[in-house]
Design a protein around this motif. Structure first.
Motif, mmCIF file in Angstrom:
data_model
loop_
_atom_site.group_PDB
_atom_site.id
_atom_site.type_symbol
_atom_site.label_atom_id
_atom_site.label_comp_id
_atom_site.label_asym_id
_atom_site.label_seq_id
_atom_site.Cartn_x
_atom_site.Cartn_y
_atom_site.Cartn_z
ATOM 1 N N GLY A 134 37.406 36.992 47.013
ATOM 2 C CA GLY A 134 38.126 38.172 47.471
ATOM 3 C C GLY A 134 39.581 37.919 47.826
ATOM 4 O O GLY A 134 40.436 38.789 47.624
ATOM 5 N N GLY A 135 39.883 36.733 48.358
ATOM 6 C CA GLY A 135 41.253 36.449 48.755
ATOM 7 C C GLY A 135 41.952 35.418 47.908
ATOM 8 O O GLY A 135 43.092 35.042 48.224
ATOM 9 N N PRO B 128 40.206 40.930 52.103
ATOM 10 C CA PRO B 128 41.226 40.438 53.032
ATOM 11 C C PRO B 128 42.551 41.161 52.827
ATOM 12 O O PRO B 128 42.824 41.708 51.758
ATOM 13 C CB PRO B 128 41.331 38.956 52.674
ATOM 14 C CG PRO B 128 40.820 38.848 51.278
ATOM 15 C CD PRO B 128 39.773 39.905 51.135
ATOM 16 N N ALA B 129 43.392 41.144 53.845
ATOM 17 C CA ALA B 129 44.652 41.876 53.810
ATOM 18 C C ALA B 129 45.578 41.374 52.717
ATOM 19 O O ALA B 129 46.441 42.122 52.231
ATOM 20 C CB ALA B 129 45.343 41.797 55.167
ATOM 21 N N ASP B 130 45.438 40.098 52.299
ATOM 22 C CA ASP B 130 46.327 39.548 51.279
ATOM 23 C C ASP B 130 45.739 39.621 49.872
ATOM 24 O O ASP B 130 46.260 38.993 48.946
ATOM 25 C CB ASP B 130 46.688 38.097 51.611
ATOM 26 C CG ASP B 130 45.463 37.193 51.698
ATOM 27 O OD1 ASP B 130 44.323 37.710 51.674
ATOM 28 O OD2 ASP B 130 45.641 35.955 51.792
ATOM 29 N N ALA B 131 44.673 40.390 49.692
ATOM 30 C CA ALA B 131 44.079 40.539 48.365
ATOM 31 C C ALA B 131 45.065 41.212 47.414
ATOM 32 O O ALA B 131 45.930 41.996 47.826
ATOM 33 C CB ALA B 131 42.795 41.354 48.447
ATOM 34 N N THR B 132 44.937 40.896 46.117
ATOM 35 C CA THR B 132 45.785 41.494 45.094
ATOM 36 C C THR B 132 44.909 42.018 43.961
ATOM 37 O O THR B 132 43.772 41.587 43.788
ATOM 38 C CB THR B 132 46.780 40.469 44.513
ATOM 39 O OG1 THR B 132 46.044 39.396 43.896
ATOM 40 C CG2 THR B 132 47.679 39.900 45.610
ATOM 41 N N GLY B 133 45.459 42.953 43.173
ATOM 42 C CA GLY B 133 44.726 43.422 42.010
ATOM 43 C C GLY B 133 44.848 44.908 41.792
ATOM 44 O O GLY B 133 45.782 45.570 42.275
#
Length: 292
Positions: free
Chosen positions: A138-139, A163-168
């Motif tokens: 997830g992160g 998580p807050a820093d996830a991308t996509g």
């Protein structure tokens, strides 16, 4: 097995109805989050009562032995919220009208109606199953999450745990503009809606996003293919959903109508050479089949 009764029914959008179930046993229902799925057992009108539904270790085989025209319906849903202190869980139903047992329940059910839920037990310390999202990525890996209105409850559960820093990219297809309300993603995750009544093309949007990414690498773990001969659905997920041993650029989760899931599988695997093990492909329903 949790014997439950409906306690509240709330319209969430033109397409979604939230059902709240209760029973004292739900204080032991495990809150796994993400895309946790359950089996919902609904009585067939004029068929066997729910008291006849088998609940032992061999419940599935025993249910299959019951007369097909009388045995209870079994459908798969996603848990939306768990409140063990109140012995309640929420499940969102898609309102398709009177087209299948689940949708009929969404339209006609009233508080007091009974059902049975097969779901994770909080007293079990092991892996309960029913989760396909690669949460260990997830992160770390870029996320591609694609689904239709039937996958929206699961996508919401995933987004709440990212998580807050996830991308996509999260791409969701819904029937109505009003179905897009109340969904939030981390700041670096693009949330893209395709609304069918305005003609948006979800496939083209996903293709453009993948093209802009350029070449990708991912883990090459084994996959497990599950074919459901009754509904002709299609599931292909990483075998055992085990921890990744190689660095992955992309982790994808795709769910919805089986034909659309297969088409997206061809796009990812054939056009973009994305390893199948990097993607969970799940056909939740099939067009023309009353499976919801």
């Amino acid at each position: 097995m949790f014997p439950v009764r409906l306690v509240r029914r709330q319209r969430r959008s033109p397409s979604l109805v939230r059902m709240t179930f209760t029973d004292p046993s739900l204080d032991r229902f495990a809150d796994r989050g993400y895309d946790q799925r359950i089996k919902l057992v609904l009585p067939k009108p004029g068929g066997l009562p729910l008291s006849a539904f088998p609940t032992g270790v061999d419940w599935w085989a025993q249910w299959r032995e019951q007369p097909a025209d009388a045995r209870a319906h079994i459908r798969t849903y996603t848990v939306v919220a768990v409140r063990p202190e109140r012995c309640e869980i929420d499940v969102d139903f898609v309102d398709h009208g009177i087209t299948g047992p689940g949708s009929r329940f969404a339209v006609e059910a009233v508080p007091g109606d009974e059902a049975v839920i097969f779901g994770p037990n909080a007293d079990f310390a092991g892996e309960a199953g029913g989760l396909e999202f690669r949460r260990e990525l997830g992160g770390t890996a870029r996320q591609l999450i694609v689904g239709d209105i039937t996958a929206l409850p699961a996508i919401n559960g995933i987004l709440e745990r990212l998580p807050a820093d996830a991308t996509g990219l999260v791409s969701i297809e819904v029937p109505h503009e009003e179905d897009t309300r109340g969904v939030h993603a981390p700041p670096n995750v693009d949330l893209m809606w395709s609304v069918t009544d305005r003609g948006d093309d979800q496939g083209d949007a996903v293709r453009q996003w993948l093209t802009a990414l350029g070449p990708l690498t991912s883990d090459h773990a084994a996959t497990t293919v599950i074919e459901d001969g009754v509904a002709d659905s299609y599931w292909e997920v990483s075998a055992g959903n085990t921890a990744v041993t190689e660095t992955a650029d992309l982790s994808a989760w795709i769910a919805g109508e089986s034909g659309r899931v297969r088409a997206l599988r061809r796009m990812l695997v054939d056009e973009f050479d994305i390893p199948k093990a990097a993607v969970c492909f799940m056909g939740y329903w099939r067009s023309g089949v009353a499976a919801s």
